[in-house]
Design a protein around this motif. Sequence first.
Motif, PDB file in Angstrom:
ATOM      1  N   GLY A 135       0.824  -1.208   0.000  1.00  0.00           N
ATOM      2  CA  GLY A 135       0.000   0.000   0.000  1.00  0.00           C
ATOM      3  C   GLY A 135       0.855   1.253   0.000  1.00  0.00           C
ATOM      4  N   ALA A 136       1.917   1.230   0.797  1.00  0.00           N
ATOM      5  CA  ALA A 136       2.811   2.391   0.858  1.00  0.00           C
ATOM      6  C   ALA A 136       3.379   2.699  -0.531  1.00  0.00           C
ATOM      7  CB  ALA A 136       3.937   2.120   1.853  1.00  0.00           C
ATOM      8  N   GLU A 137       3.782   1.648  -1.231  1.00  0.00           N
ATOM      9  CA  GLU A 137       4.361   1.847  -2.564  1.00  0.00           C
ATOM     10  C   GLU A 137       3.329   2.411  -3.536  1.00  0.00           C
ATOM     11  OE1 GLU A 137       7.756  -1.655  -2.084  1.00  0.00           O
ATOM     12  OE2 GLU A 137       5.948  -2.049  -3.267  1.00  0.00           O
ATOM     13  N   MET A 138       2.076   2.020  -3.349  1.00  0.00           N
ATOM     14  CA  MET A 138       1.037   2.531  -4.255  1.00  0.00           C
ATOM     15  C   MET A 138       0.718   3.996  -3.997  1.00  0.00           C
ATOM     16  SD  MET A 138      -1.488  -0.737  -4.541  1.00  0.00           S
ATOM     17  CE  MET A 138      -0.727  -2.371  -4.588  1.00  0.00           C
ATOM     18  N   LEU A 139       1.224   4.524  -2.878  1.00  0.00           N
ATOM     19  CA  LEU A 139       1.059   5.950  -2.577  1.00  0.00           C
ATOM     20  C   LEU A 139       2.386   6.696  -2.759  1.00  0.00           C
ATOM     21  CD1 LEU A 139      -1.065   5.648   0.737  1.00  0.00           C
ATOM     22  CD2 LEU A 139      -1.884   5.755  -1.622  1.00  0.00           C
ATOM     23  N   ASP A 140       3.359   6.041  -3.374  1.00  0.00           N
ATOM     24  CA  ASP A 140       4.694   6.650  -3.529  1.00  0.00           C
ATOM     25  C   ASP A 140       5.339   6.944  -2.180  1.00  0.00           C
ATOM     26  OD1 ASP A 140       5.257   6.592  -6.182  1.00  0.00           O
ATOM     27  OD2 ASP A 140       4.598   8.641  -6.620  1.00  0.00           O
ATOM     28  N   LEU A 141       4.961   6.166  -1.150  1.00  0.00           N
ATOM     29  CA  LEU A 141       5.509   6.398   0.183  1.00  0.00           C
ATOM     30  C   LEU A 141       6.345   5.213   0.662  1.00  0.00           C
ATOM     31  CD1 LEU A 141       2.289   7.915   1.852  1.00  0.00           C
ATOM     32  CD2 LEU A 141       4.333   9.178   1.129  1.00  0.00           C
ATOM     33  N   GLY A 142       6.736   4.372  -0.276  1.00  0.00           N
ATOM     34  CA  GLY A 142       7.454   3.155   0.076  1.00  0.00           C
ATOM     35  C   GLY A 142       8.813   3.400   0.693  1.00  0.00           C
ATOM     36  N   ASP A 143       9.354   4.593   0.478  1.00  0.00           N
ATOM     37  CA  ASP A 143      10.662   4.891   1.080  1.00  0.00           C
ATOM     38  C   ASP A 143      10.516   5.461   2.488  1.00  0.00           C
ATOM     39  OD1 ASP A 143       9.381   7.134   0.117  1.00  0.00           O
ATOM     40  OD2 ASP A 143      11.248   8.201  -0.329  1.00  0.00           O
ATOM     41  N   ARG A 144       9.292   5.724   2.905  1.00  0.00           N
ATOM     42  CA  ARG A 144       9.079   6.355   4.224  1.00  0.00           C
ATOM     43  C   ARG A 144       8.332   5.462   5.196  1.00  0.00           C
ATOM     44  NH1 ARG A 144       7.171  12.476   2.757  1.00  0.00           N
ATOM     45  NH2 ARG A 144       6.918  12.625   5.010  1.00  0.00           N
ATOM     46  N   VAL A 145       7.372   4.687   4.717  1.00  0.00           N
ATOM     47  CA  VAL A 145       6.547   3.879   5.615  1.00  0.00           C
ATOM     48  C   VAL A 145       6.321   2.489   5.007  1.00  0.00           C
ATOM     49  CG1 VAL A 145       5.334   5.912   6.502  1.00  0.00           C
ATOM     50  CG2 VAL A 145       4.356   4.660   4.578  1.00  0.00           C
ATOM     51  N   GLY A 146       5.693   1.622   5.778  1.00  0.00           N
ATOM     52  CA  GLY A 146       5.264   0.324   5.247  1.00  0.00           C
ATOM     53  C   GLY A 146       6.127  -0.848   5.656  1.00  0.00           C
ATOM     54  N   SER A 147       7.310  -0.591   6.200  1.00  0.00           N
ATOM     55  CA  SER A 147       8.153  -1.697   6.657  1.00  0.00           C
ATOM     56  C   SER A 147       9.016  -1.201   7.813  1.00  0.00           C
ATOM     57  CB  SER A 147       9.041  -2.221   5.521  1.00  0.00           C
ATOM     58  OG  SER A 147       9.909  -1.205   5.061  1.00  0.00           O
ATOM     59  N   LEU A 148       9.557  -2.158   8.563  1.00  0.00           N
ATOM     60  CA  LEU A 148      10.477  -1.806   9.648  1.00  0.00           C
ATOM     61  C   LEU A 148      11.882  -1.824   9.069  1.00  0.00           C
ATOM     62  CD1 LEU A 148       9.017  -3.947  12.604  1.00  0.00           C
ATOM     63  CD2 LEU A 148       8.501  -1.567  12.000  1.00  0.00           C
ATOM     64  N   ASP A 149      12.303  -0.679   8.593  1.00  0.00           N
ATOM     65  CA  ASP A 149      13.646  -0.561   8.024  1.00  0.00           C
ATOM     66  C   ASP A 149      14.317   0.694   8.568  1.00  0.00           C
ATOM     67  OD1 ASP A 149      14.194  -2.742   6.126  1.00  0.00           O
ATOM     68  OD2 ASP A 149      12.368  -2.019   5.147  1.00  0.00           O
TER      69      ASP A 149
END
Lengths: 436, 408
Positions: free
Chosen positions: A356-370
């Motif tokens: 979902g984060a990637e579909m909002l262009d937010l994959g570099d900020r949220v969506g996983s514990l990294d």
Amino acid sequence: MRFLLIVCVLYVHTGCAISHAQSDVHAFTGATLIPVSAKPIVDGVLLVENGRILAVGSQVEVAIPPSAVRHDASGKIIMPGLVCTHNHIGGIGGADRTGPIQPDVRIYDSINARDAGFKRTVAGGITTVNIMPGSGHLLSGQTIYVKLRGGNTIDDLFIRDADGKPTGGIKMANGTNSRRDAPFPGTRAKSASLIRDKYIKAQAYRRKREAAKDDLSKLPPRDIGLEALVEVLEGKRIVHHHTHRHDDIMTVIRLAKEFNFRVVLHHVSEGWKVAKEIADAGVPCSVILVDSPGGKLEARELLLKCPGILEKAGVKVALHTDDWITDGRLFLRMAAMAVRAGMSRAGAIKAVTLAGAEMLDLGDRVGSLDVGKDADFIILSGDPLSVYTKVLETWVEGKKVFDRSYPQDRLYAVGGYGAGNETQPYFCCFDHAEGQ
Amino acid sequence: MITRSIPITVAIFLASLVTTVAHAQVVVRGRTVHTMSGPSISNGVIVITDGKISQVGPANSVTIPAGYRVLDAEVVTPGLIDAHATVGLSGILNYKHDQDQLEHSAPIQPELRAIDAYNTQDELVTWIRSFGVTTVHTGHAPGEAISGQTMIAKTFGNTIGDVTLVESAMIATTLSPSALKKGKPKSPGTRGKLMAILRAKLIKAREYQQKLIKAEADKKPDRDLALETLARVLSREIPLLITADRAQDIASALRLAKEFDIDIVLDSAAEAYLLIDEIKAAGVWVIVHPAMYRAVGHRKNQSFETAATLKHAGIRIALQSGYESYVPKVRVVLFEAAIAAANGLTFDEALASITIDAARLLGVDERIGSIAVGKDGDLALYDGDPFEYTSHCIGTIINGRMVSDKIR
């Protein structure tokens, strides 16, 4: 109110505002971590500093600074805060009945940040939402990406781009919801035709603007609707497209190719019939599951097996609550129902987080514990896909925004008298613990 | 557990596709059998002969008759009972031609019978059956002061005659804003008026009833379908099923019951937790709203924990799929009970609320609701805890016949 603000200042100065974004390190120990981007880590350590993730790993891999504030999460599960790609909380109103295509309308301008829906959503472990206008238009306006960090107005909540402006996409729809009396379209072909015509205008507007370069006298008059569509054409704004029937899905893909816009298919009820075609087009899908098919003709074959079939075909799959269609407190349930009907467990967990984060262009900020990502995470009492599991705590950017052990938070988690009311104004440092 | 049982069961079901016949002689073996008539049985066996349960007990106490088809499941429960639905009347498509749950031509129409509207073959009946639901109390929906009658039906059968357990079970009554009309000439427009027209009609029905009793054979009043239906309520043959959510609406329902000395069943009752003592004193059943109903409007204060709160206060409850005007067009009562089980009800209490307790409420516990000798051969088969999200219903049996073999 003035009294509370004074209290708030005192707390800051005495260091009591424990839930305020911390400058010190917090260590969450003993839990099984589900990073999503990597395999689960038993007895892991999650380090958080300044609202960001500082380290994720096993007890052996991660050294806990002596000064760190320790949080014992033994026997618990910690996973990223959930991301809902399609949401209608906030008492919103987008485009009106004056026309079928209204890209000038911003959902930003209609959100009540005190809507109880925000509290329920965060109680369900959701930390990032895409708040969208409805599906009764071919194009019902600009969406907004929001962090559930707690706030008094929407300006405290939205996710900012590099320039500090709200991030968001464009909401579009086809099929039956957007069909009605003129000036709305009466058929599917008319729907597509109206949309094509509008995007052609946006292309022309874009060309004029580019031709004018820095010559202000040659710039076309500002058109805030076309400006938003130019952002779509430039790939800066993703199209979030409501669509159910298999042929409507293919229509979206056809239009996306013609105008070269980036699109996420939403709902995708009959996506299971055209899974290969969707995979070939490389278009991601955000699917909704409800407990039975039907409710309208185009959802007659909305089936629980859809996410699993899309996953197997190689499609990137997210899920969404469509709150109020389903309740934000039941978002993990939807992931579990997808597993019930054939999706992989890992795929379903990803579908409510990183995908979902990637579909909002937010994959570099949220969506996983990294490391380096926003410290948005949830602490669960057990298996994320079990009916008996409870969301115990929700943290956004290193700040605890939900704690089931607080009576007021528990009220929103389970419901009860007052749970449907607007929430009280939020004060910067007046948090749950201090409020008791 | 799950992975072990699925392949075996799939194989059995595939084999069964060609052999399914009505009233087959069936044996079901369950690693756990929740009989709801006594303690659960480990490694239990149920024998169904000619549609009725003929034996039940631990494997070592039951003789499996020769020639019976044998099915295995991890967990076996009685066929589930949905204590209040509109399925079969509110069809899958949600277009005018398949929506028979609400007639808006007048606010009080108790004469409308559910048996004249129930579609035994609506796809949503098939849908809930595939999750183990074998009986529904269904009929006219909330949304008019009195919208019509309800009925009790099995979820498998060709015609209304095949499925009906009880033709006229309750009278669907609404004491909530959904029964109010907007606009000047329309009535009832307020809560006060809603109660006034209900009371007036019940008074009329009482007069009609008394005329019937007192009159000589040749002077009986003309038949009036509405009044003779309400007379059955006044003589306590059947109850009013009163949908009310806000506390003041629940209080109105109790007031109405007292004034006319009638039986009522409280339906939905989102704010029932505010009136525990009053409901207990009235001794009425509550069919609690689906746990996953939307918390908006007059149900904005609903709680996942209401079923548990009422049950633990000593109030008799059952659970339901309710009425949904949009999606999901039908709810699955198993899923609603699961949320209740995760929010305060024990496993047994939650299962009872969709089996034996629902049967007692509906007055059909002699026939269904538990696994006991002599009862209908209605069973639900699961590959794990029935309430767990990722478990599956792997078979549904009605009157000894396998009526769903989907893995759901």
